[in-house]
Design an enzyme around this catalytic site. Structure first.
Site, PDB file in Angstrom:
ATOM      1  N   SER A 156      38.159  38.465  40.573  1.00  0.00           N
ATOM      2  CA  SER A 156      38.112  37.002  40.349  1.00  0.00           C
ATOM      3  C   SER A 156      37.488  36.107  41.136  1.00  0.00           C
ATOM      4  O   SER A 156      37.108  35.100  40.813  1.00  0.00           O
ATOM      5  CB  SER A 156      39.769  36.636  39.981  1.00  0.00           C
ATOM      6  OG  SER A 156      40.323  37.748  39.457  1.00  0.00           O
TER       7      SER A 156
ATOM      8  N   HIS B 223      33.077  40.599  35.280  1.00  0.00           N
ATOM      9  CA  HIS B 223      34.524  39.771  35.246  1.00  0.00           C
ATOM     10  C   HIS B 223      35.178  39.652  34.068  1.00  0.00           C
ATOM     11  O   HIS B 223      34.608  38.652  33.213  1.00  0.00           O
ATOM     12  CB  HIS B 223      34.160  38.470  35.910  1.00  0.00           C
ATOM     13  CG  HIS B 223      35.572  37.824  36.125  1.00  0.00           C
ATOM     14  ND1 HIS B 223      35.752  36.301  36.056  1.00  0.00           N
ATOM     15  CD2 HIS B 223      36.874  38.166  36.400  1.00  0.00           C
ATOM     16  CE1 HIS B 223      36.818  35.837  36.325  1.00  0.00           C
ATOM     17  NE2 HIS B 223      37.799  37.112  36.459  1.00  0.00           N
TER      18      HIS B 223
ATOM     19  N   GLU C 165      32.093  37.737  32.255  1.00  0.00           N
ATOM     20  CA  GLU C 165      30.985  37.255  33.101  1.00  0.00           C
ATOM     21  C   GLU C 165      30.353  38.240  33.837  1.00  0.00           C
ATOM     22  O   GLU C 165      30.792  39.144  34.459  1.00  0.00           O
ATOM     23  CB  GLU C 165      31.774  36.012  33.940  1.00  0.00           C
ATOM     24  CG  GLU C 165      32.255  35.000  33.456  1.00  0.00           C
ATOM     25  CD  GLU C 165      33.122  34.029  34.379  1.00  0.00           C
ATOM     26  OE1 GLU C 165      33.119  32.832  34.105  1.00  0.00           O
ATOM     27  OE2 GLU C 165      33.465  34.315  35.520  1.00  0.00           O
TER      28      GLU C 165
HETATM   29  N1  LIG Z   1      45.312  40.233  36.246  1.00  0.00           N
HETATM   30  C1  LIG Z   1      44.396  39.150  35.867  1.00  0.00           C
HETATM   31  O1  LIG Z   1      44.608  38.352  35.226  1.00  0.00           O
HETATM   32  C2  LIG Z   1      42.932  39.366  36.457  1.00  0.00           C
HETATM   33  C3  LIG Z   1      41.842  38.743  35.422  1.00  0.00           C
HETATM   34  C4  LIG Z   1      40.525  38.850  36.053  1.00  0.00           C
HETATM   35  C5  LIG Z   1      40.411  39.758  37.145  1.00  0.00           C
HETATM   36  N2  LIG Z   1      41.401  40.336  37.933  1.00  0.00           N
HETATM   37  C6  LIG Z   1      41.036  41.125  38.993  1.00  0.00           C
HETATM   38  O2  LIG Z   1      41.059  42.550  38.413  1.00  0.00           O
HETATM   39  C7  LIG Z   1      41.436  43.282  39.692  1.00  0.00           C
HETATM   40  C8  LIG Z   1      42.694  44.025  39.531  1.00  0.00           C
HETATM   41  O3  LIG Z   1      43.665  43.297  38.950  1.00  0.00           O
HETATM   42  P1  LIG Z   1      44.954  43.482  38.030  1.00  0.00           P
HETATM   43  O4  LIG Z   1      45.514  42.442  37.691  1.00  0.00           O
HETATM   44  O5  LIG Z   1      44.540  44.726  37.284  1.00  0.00           O
HETATM   45  O6  LIG Z   1      45.824  44.519  39.409  1.00  0.00           O
HETATM   46  P2  LIG Z   1      47.019  45.476  39.292  1.00  0.00           P
HETATM   47  O7  LIG Z   1      47.678  45.156  40.486  1.00  0.00           O
HETATM   48  O8  LIG Z   1      47.869  45.295  37.884  1.00  0.00           O
HETATM   49  O9  LIG Z   1      46.352  46.906  39.298  1.00  0.00           O
HETATM   50  C9  LIG Z   1      45.587  47.436  40.398  1.00  0.00           C
HETATM   51  C10 LIG Z   1      45.803  48.967  40.135  1.00  0.00           C
HETATM   52  O10 LIG Z   1      44.871  49.423  41.128  1.00  0.00           O
HETATM   53  C11 LIG Z   1      45.442  50.585  41.766  1.00  0.00           C
HETATM   54  N3  LIG Z   1      44.746  51.055  43.055  1.00  0.00           N
HETATM   55  C12 LIG Z   1      44.957  50.483  44.306  1.00  0.00           C
HETATM   56  N4  LIG Z   1      43.933  51.281  44.990  1.00  0.00           N
HETATM   57  C13 LIG Z   1      43.270  51.833  44.507  1.00  0.00           C
HETATM   58  C14 LIG Z   1      42.386  52.795  44.425  1.00  0.00           C
HETATM   59  N5  LIG Z   1      41.576  52.945  45.741  1.00  0.00           N
HETATM   60  N6  LIG Z   1      41.553  53.690  43.578  1.00  0.00           N
HETATM   61  C15 LIG Z   1      42.022  53.130  42.137  1.00  0.00           C
HETATM   62  N7  LIG Z   1      43.057  52.448  41.974  1.00  0.00           N
HETATM   63  C16 LIG Z   1      43.583  51.792  42.837  1.00  0.00           C
HETATM   64  C17 LIG Z   1      46.908  50.232  41.948  1.00  0.00           C
HETATM   65  O11 LIG Z   1      47.966  51.293  42.356  1.00  0.00           O
HETATM   66  C18 LIG Z   1      47.263  49.527  40.788  1.00  0.00           C
HETATM   67  O12 LIG Z   1      47.594  50.051  39.783  1.00  0.00           O
HETATM   68  C19 LIG Z   1      41.497  42.233  40.901  1.00  0.00           C
HETATM   69  O13 LIG Z   1      40.357  42.194  41.710  1.00  0.00           O
HETATM   70  C20 LIG Z   1      41.955  41.052  40.245  1.00  0.00           C
HETATM   71  O14 LIG Z   1      41.650  39.853  40.996  1.00  0.00           O
HETATM   72  C21 LIG Z   1      42.714  40.178  37.369  1.00  0.00           C
END
Ligand SMILES: NC(=O)c1ccc[n+]([C@@H]2O[C@H](COP(=O)([O-])OP(=O)(O)OC[C@H]3O[C@@H](n4cnc5c(N)ncnc54)[C@H](O)[C@@H]3O)[C@@H](O)[C@H]2O)c1
Length: 384
Positions: free
Chosen positions: A122, A143, A155
Site C-alpha cells: 500500500s 495494488h 492500481e
Molecule cells: N489489508 C488491507 O486493507 C490492504 C489493502 C491493500 C494492500 N494491502 C497490502 O497487502 C499486503 C498484505 O496485507 P494483508 O492485510 O493481507 O496482511 P495479512 O497480515 O492479513 O496477511 C499477510 C500474510 O502473509 C504471510 N506471510 C508472511 N511472510 C510470508 C512469506 N515470506 N511468504 C508467504 N507468506 C508470508 C503471513 O503469515 C500472513 O498470513 C501488505 O503489503 C499490505 O500493505 C493491504
C-alpha cells in the site's frame, strides 16, 4: 478472457489480501498457487476462499462448480512449488520492507526468467522493491483494495524501470479477472486513491487543533451533506493505528505537514484504536455511533473536497496519471459519487485556488497551497 502470456499465478501470503486475490484468479480460470509460511495459515486462507466461493455459487453468480474453481488452487508452504512455473507473482505478505525484499530475492532462485513480479504494497516504493530482483523491467505494483473480491479498483504502478510491455500485460490481466485497472505512471507515495485522500485528514485534524469544530460537529456536517459516514466515524472504522501509520509514512516521504496530530497519537498510545477496540473518537461498545445532526454547520464541507482536488491536480501535474484515471481511482477505491476532476469541472478554478491559499495560511500548511496548474488556471483547459 484469459491473457495468453499468463497461465499460472503465484500469490505469496494467504491473509486478508492474498486469499482474496487467489480467489479472483481461480474464478477467472487461472491456475494459482497460494503460499504462506505455516500450514495453518494456508488452511485458513483456503477455508475463507471456499466459504466465499460457496456463497457466490449459492447466489447464482458463478458459471462453474465450486470444486472446479477450488481445483485450480494449489495451497502450499513451499516457495519453490508455488513459484517455479508461474508467469505472474503477486506478493501480499506483511508491510515490512526487508521481509518483502528477502522474499523477492528468494523467489529469483525458483521463478522463470519471464515471470512478472508484482507487489500489493500500500505504501512502499515499487522501484525500491524491484531492486531486490534482477528483473526490474518485469516488476510493478499491483495494488488491490480490500476486500479484493468486492472492490473494483486495481492500481497498476510503474516503477522506474518497469517496461511498457509489463504494464500492458498487467492491465490486461487485471481486466481478465473482472477488475478495473488504473495506470499509475510514476511511483509516488500513496499512489493515487490513498494519496488524493491523505490531505483531507491533515485538514480535519488541523480543524480540531484550532478548535474550529469537534469530531461530532464535523461528522454531523458531512452526514447532513449526504456522506454515508462521518470522517471521524470512518477513521474509527478503519482503525486509528492504521491511519496513524499511513500519515506518519506520508510525513516522511511527502511533507512534514502530514505529521500525525497529537490528538490521534495520544489515542493510539492509549490503545483507543476505534471500532476494533470499542473506543476511538466514538464509543463503539453498543455498535455504530449515533451522530447528532443538529450539530452540523461549523465547517464548510467543500473545504475537505478542495484539498483532495488540489492533491489530484498535483498528481496530474507530476505526470502520475490522467484526470480520467484519477477520477476512476477515487470512485472505485473510495466509493465516491464523483471524481475530483469531475467536481472541479463544476467549480470556478480561480476561486478554488484562492480558497486553497486561504486554507494554507489559516492552518499554516504548505501542502494546501494550490497546485501549479490550478494557480495558473491551465487546468481549466484539461477539464474541457
Ligand atoms: N489489508 C488491507 O486493507 C490492504 C489493502 C491493500 C494492500 N494491502 C497490502 O497487502 C499486503 C498484505 O496485507 P494483508 O492485510 O493481507 O496482511 P495479512 O497480515 O492479513 O496477511 C499477510 C500474510 O502473509 C504471510 N506471510 C508472511 N511472510 C510470508 C512469506 N515470506 N511468504 C508467504 N507468506 C508470508 C503471513 O503469515 C500472513 O498470513 C501488505 O503489503 C499490505 O500493505 C493491504
Amino acid at each position: 478472457m484469459v491473457v495468453n502470456k499468463i497461465k499460472k499465478v503465484a500469490v505469496l501470503g494467504a491473509g486478508t489480501m492474498g486469499h482474496g486475490i487467489v480467489e479472483l484468479c481461480a474464478m477467472a480460470g487461472y491456475k494459482v498457487s497460494m503460499r504462506d509460511v505455516k500450514q495453518e495459515f494456508v488452511d485458513r486462507g483456503m477455508k475463507m476462499i471456499r466459504d466465499s466461493v460457496e456463497k457466490l455459487h449459492a447466489k447464482g453468480k458463478l458459471k462453474e462448480s465450486v470444486e472446479t474453481i477450488m481445483g485450480r488452487i494449489t495451497p502450499t508452504v513451499d516457495l519453490a512449488t508455488a513459484v517455479k512455473d508461474a508467469d505472474l507473482l503477486v506478493e501480499a505478505i506483511p508491510e515490512i520492507f526487508s521481509l518483502k525484499q528477502e522474499t523477492f530475492k528468494e523467489c529469483e532462485k525458483y521463478a522463470k526468467p519471464e515471470c512478472i513480479f508484482t507487489s500489493n504494497t500500500s505504501t512502499m516504493s515499487i522501484t525500491g522493491l524491484a531492486k531486490a530482483t534482477k528483473r526490474e523491467d518485469k516488476f510493478a505494483g499491483l495494488h488491490f483494495f480490500n476486500p479484493p473480491v468486492l472492490m473494483q479498483l486495481v492500481e497498476v504502478i510503474r516503477g522506474e524501470k518497469t517496461s511498457e510491455e509489463t504494464m500492458k500485460t498487467l492491465v490486461d490481466f487485471v481486466k481478465s479477472i473482472g477488475k478495473v485497472p488504473v495506470r499509475v505512471e510514476k511511483d509516488v507515495p500513496g499512489f493515487i486513491a490513498n494519496r488524493v485522500t491523505a490531505p483531507r485528514s491533515v485538514l480535519l485534524f488541523a480543524m480540531l487543533e484550532k478548535g474550529v469544530a469537534t469530531p461530532e460537529e464535523i461528522d454531523a456536517t458531512l452526514k447532513k451533506a449526504g456522506y454515508p459516514m462521518g470522517a471521524f466515524e470512518l477513521l474509527d472504522y478503519v482503525g486509528l493505528d492504521v491511519h496513524y501509520n499511513g500519515q506518519k509514512y506520508y510525513s516522511e516521504t511527502i511533507s512534514p505537514d502530514f505529521t500525525p496530530s497529537k490528538i490521534i497519537e495520544e489515542k493510539v498510545k492509549k490503545g483507543e484504536l476505534g471500532a476494533k477496540t470499542g473506543k476511538g473518537f466514538y464509543d463503539w461498545s453498543k455498535g455504530r455511533p449515533q451522530i447528532d445532526l443538529s450539530k452540523a454547520g461549523k465547517i464548510d464541507p467543500l473545504d475537505l473536497v478542495l484539498v483532495e482536488i488540489n492533491e489530484a491536480v498535483k498528481l496530474y501535474d507530476m505526470g502520475v496519471a490522467t484526470p480520467q484515471d484519477i477520477d476512476v481511482a477515487l470512485k472505485l477505491g473510495y466509493n465516491r459519487a464523483k471524481g475530483p476532476f469531475e467536481i472541479l469541472k463544476e467549480l470556478d478554478v480561480k476561486k478554488v485556488a484562492q480558497r486553497l491559499e486561504e486554507l494554507s495560511k489559516t492552518y499554516n500548511k504548505k501542502i494546501f497551497m494550490p497546485a501549479e496548474s490550478l494557480k495558473t488556471g491551465k487546468i481549466a483547459k484539461v477539464l474541457k
